[in-house]
Design a protein around this motif. Structure first.
Motif, mmCIF file in Angstrom:
data_model
loop_
_atom_site.group_PDB
_atom_site.id
_atom_site.type_symbol
_atom_site.label_atom_id
_atom_site.label_comp_id
_atom_site.label_asym_id
_atom_site.label_seq_id
_atom_site.Cartn_x
_atom_site.Cartn_y
_atom_site.Cartn_z
ATOM 1 N N GLU A 58 0.820 -1.207 0.000
ATOM 2 C CA GLU A 58 0.000 0.000 0.000
ATOM 3 C C GLU A 58 0.860 1.266 0.000
ATOM 4 N N ALA A 59 2.050 1.189 0.577
ATOM 5 C CA ALA A 59 2.918 2.357 0.677
ATOM 6 C C ALA A 59 3.844 2.529 -0.524
ATOM 7 N N THR A 60 3.976 1.493 -1.354
ATOM 8 C CA THR A 60 4.954 1.527 -2.435
ATOM 9 C C THR A 60 4.561 2.530 -3.512
ATOM 10 N N ARG A 61 5.442 3.488 -3.756
ATOM 11 C CA ARG A 61 5.233 4.496 -4.802
ATOM 12 C C ARG A 61 6.303 4.421 -5.876
ATOM 13 N N VAL A 62 7.474 3.935 -5.500
ATOM 14 C CA VAL A 62 8.624 3.839 -6.398
ATOM 15 C C VAL A 62 9.281 2.486 -6.155
ATOM 16 N N ILE A 63 9.724 1.840 -7.223
ATOM 17 C CA ILE A 63 10.488 0.598 -7.085
ATOM 18 C C ILE A 63 11.813 0.763 -7.808
ATOM 19 N N ILE A 64 12.901 0.548 -7.086
ATOM 20 C CA ILE A 64 14.245 0.556 -7.676
ATOM 21 C C ILE A 64 14.772 -0.865 -7.614
ATOM 22 N N LEU A 65 14.938 -1.479 -8.776
ATOM 23 C CA LEU A 65 15.376 -2.869 -8.846
ATOM 24 C C LEU A 65 16.896 -2.972 -8.839
ATOM 25 N N GLY A 66 17.400 -3.876 -8.009
ATOM 26 C CA GLY A 66 18.806 -4.224 -8.027
ATOM 27 C C GLY A 66 18.983 -5.651 -8.504
ATOM 28 N N GLN A 67 20.200 -6.171 -8.387
ATOM 29 C CA GLN A 67 20.478 -7.528 -8.850
ATOM 30 C C GLN A 67 20.525 -8.491 -7.666
ATOM 31 N N ASP A 68 21.678 -8.633 -7.023
ATOM 32 C CA ASP A 68 21.735 -9.450 -5.819
ATOM 33 C C ASP A 68 22.481 -8.681 -4.737
ATOM 34 N N PRO A 69 22.436 -9.138 -3.490
ATOM 35 C CA PRO A 69 23.056 -8.376 -2.401
ATOM 36 C C PRO A 69 24.566 -8.238 -2.575
ATOM 37 N N TYR A 70 25.123 -7.227 -1.930
ATOM 38 C CA TYR A 70 26.576 -7.081 -1.916
ATOM 39 C C TYR A 70 27.195 -8.328 -1.286
ATOM 40 N N PRO A 71 28.242 -8.911 -1.902
ATOM 41 C CA PRO A 71 28.822 -10.150 -1.371
ATOM 42 C C PRO A 71 29.869 -9.934 -0.285
ATOM 43 N N THR A 72 30.100 -8.674 0.116
ATOM 44 C CA THR A 72 31.071 -8.376 1.166
ATOM 45 C C THR A 72 30.392 -8.394 2.525
ATOM 46 N N PRO A 73 30.847 -9.236 3.462
ATOM 47 C CA PRO A 73 30.224 -9.259 4.796
ATOM 48 C C PRO A 73 30.188 -7.877 5.426
ATOM 49 N N GLY A 74 29.035 -7.552 6.036
ATOM 50 C CA GLY A 74 28.865 -6.268 6.684
ATOM 51 C C GLY A 74 28.289 -5.187 5.798
ATOM 52 N N ALA A 76 25.632 -5.737 2.888
ATOM 53 C CA ALA A 76 24.220 -5.919 2.542
ATOM 54 C C ALA A 76 23.355 -5.989 3.783
ATOM 55 N N HIS A 77 22.171 -5.362 3.727
ATOM 56 C CA HIS A 77 21.206 -5.485 4.816
ATOM 57 C C HIS A 77 19.780 -5.599 4.297
ATOM 58 N N GLY A 78 19.631 -6.076 3.056
ATOM 59 C CA GLY A 78 18.315 -6.448 2.567
ATOM 60 C C GLY A 78 17.638 -5.476 1.643
ATOM 61 N N LEU A 79 18.281 -4.343 1.321
ATOM 62 C CA LEU A 79 17.712 -3.360 0.398
ATOM 63 C C LEU A 79 18.675 -3.156 -0.764
ATOM 64 N N SER A 80 18.157 -3.113 -1.974
ATOM 65 C CA SER A 80 19.024 -2.955 -3.137
ATOM 66 C C SER A 80 19.823 -1.666 -3.051
ATOM 67 N N PHE A 81 21.098 -1.769 -3.372
ATOM 68 C CA PHE A 81 22.065 -0.669 -3.422
ATOM 69 C C PHE A 81 22.434 -0.113 -2.053
ATOM 70 N N SER A 82 21.671 -0.370 -1.018
ATOM 71 C CA SER A 82 21.896 0.193 0.302
ATOM 72 C C SER A 82 22.944 -0.604 1.067
ATOM 73 N N VAL A 83 23.652 0.084 1.976
ATOM 74 C CA VAL A 83 24.603 -0.578 2.870
ATOM 75 C C VAL A 83 24.367 -0.099 4.296
ATOM 76 N N GLU A 84 24.946 -0.807 5.244
ATOM 77 C CA GLU A 84 24.879 -0.377 6.632
ATOM 78 C C GLU A 84 25.512 1.013 6.765
ATOM 79 N N PRO A 85 25.041 1.828 7.705
ATOM 80 C CA PRO A 85 25.466 3.229 7.762
ATOM 81 C C PRO A 85 26.943 3.447 8.053
ATOM 82 N N ASP A 86 27.630 2.432 8.586
ATOM 83 C CA ASP A 86 29.042 2.617 8.905
ATOM 84 C C ASP A 86 29.980 2.154 7.795
ATOM 85 N N VAL A 87 29.444 1.740 6.656
ATOM 86 C CA VAL A 87 30.280 1.200 5.575
ATOM 87 C C VAL A 87 31.001 2.324 4.838
#
Length: 234
Positions: A58-74, A76-87
């Motif tokens: 119901e809240a979705t207004r925009v969809i940005i598609l990615g491929q697969d998660p970043y393969p570097t530990p620390g 990926a956190h489940g959102l395309s292109f996004s990383v943890e804030p300390d990366v």
């Protein structure tokens, strides 16, 4: 996992998305394969469906598609292109996204954590939701893509902005129902292709202009997070 257990895999906490057929037809087998995987899998299990959990149908207004998660530990956190804030440094594709954002709207977020976008209705969905550490595209044959296909079909029942960066994302356009959508198709922000049409495409202004024309509030692309939980929670 025994065959009889394939039909009892727990349904992830993904709100309204849980009604998609994927969770009956594909998820049990994928969950079994993940359970049998000896390698470290990214992102951690509790973050695997974070994109769907944070942004409801119901809240979705925009969809940005990615491929697969970043393969570097620390990272990926489940959102395309996004990383943890300390990366730091940021992954190269995300650095290019932020460079285009600065050129487009004059600024970019302070970190690579894009959860503020999700809180405003931007679904950041990878087409594959898991990856073995250090092995990019290592889970591309598990069957995850069916979920992205169904999300596109379901979301396109009403006007939505779709951001399809690169050939892989653009190949999924066929799963978008005809409608009053905004569909942005350019080169991928990867360093290998960003100069072939991604830079200068101004996706952030174009999305906000489209939303404003529909009487909807624009996305605040540089807004800080409002989520009050621990960064490890999502």
């Amino acid at each position: 996992m025994a065959a009889r257990d394939l039909h009892t895999a727990p349904r992830p906490a993904v709100g309204g998305w849980a009604e998609l057929p994927f969770f009956d037809t594909h998820w049990p087998e994928i969950e079994a394969q993940l359970a049998a995987e000896a390698r470290e899998i990214l992102p951690p299990a509790h973050q695997r469906f974070a994109a769907l959990d944070l942004t409801s149908p119901e809240a979705t207004r925009v969809i940005i598609l990615g491929q697969d998660p970043y393969p570097t530990p620390g990272h990926a956190h489940g959102l395309s292109f996004s990383v943890e804030p300390d990366v730091t440094p940021l992954p190269r594709s995300l650095r290019n996204i932020f460079q285009e954002m600065r050129d487009d709207i004059g600024s970019c977020p302070e970190t690579g954590d894009l959860r503020p976008w999700a809180e405003q209705g931007v679904l950041l969905l990878n087409t594959v939701l898991s990856v073995p550490a250090g092995d990019a595209n290592g889970h591309k044959k598990l069957g995850w893509q069916a979920l992205a296909h169904q999300v596109l079909d379901h979301s396109s029942r009403r006007p939505t902005a779709y951001v399809l960066w690169g050939n892989q994302a653009q190949a999924l356009e066929k799963h978008i129902r005809p409608g009053d959508h905004l569909i942005l198709k350019t080169a991928h922000p990867s360093p290998l292709s960003a100069r072939r049409g991604f830079f200068g495409s101004r996706p952030f202004t174009r999305i906000n202009d489209w939303l404003s024309a529909r009487g909807e509030p624009p996305i605040s692309w540089t807004a800080p997070r409002t989520y009050s939980g621990s960064p490890a929670d999502v």
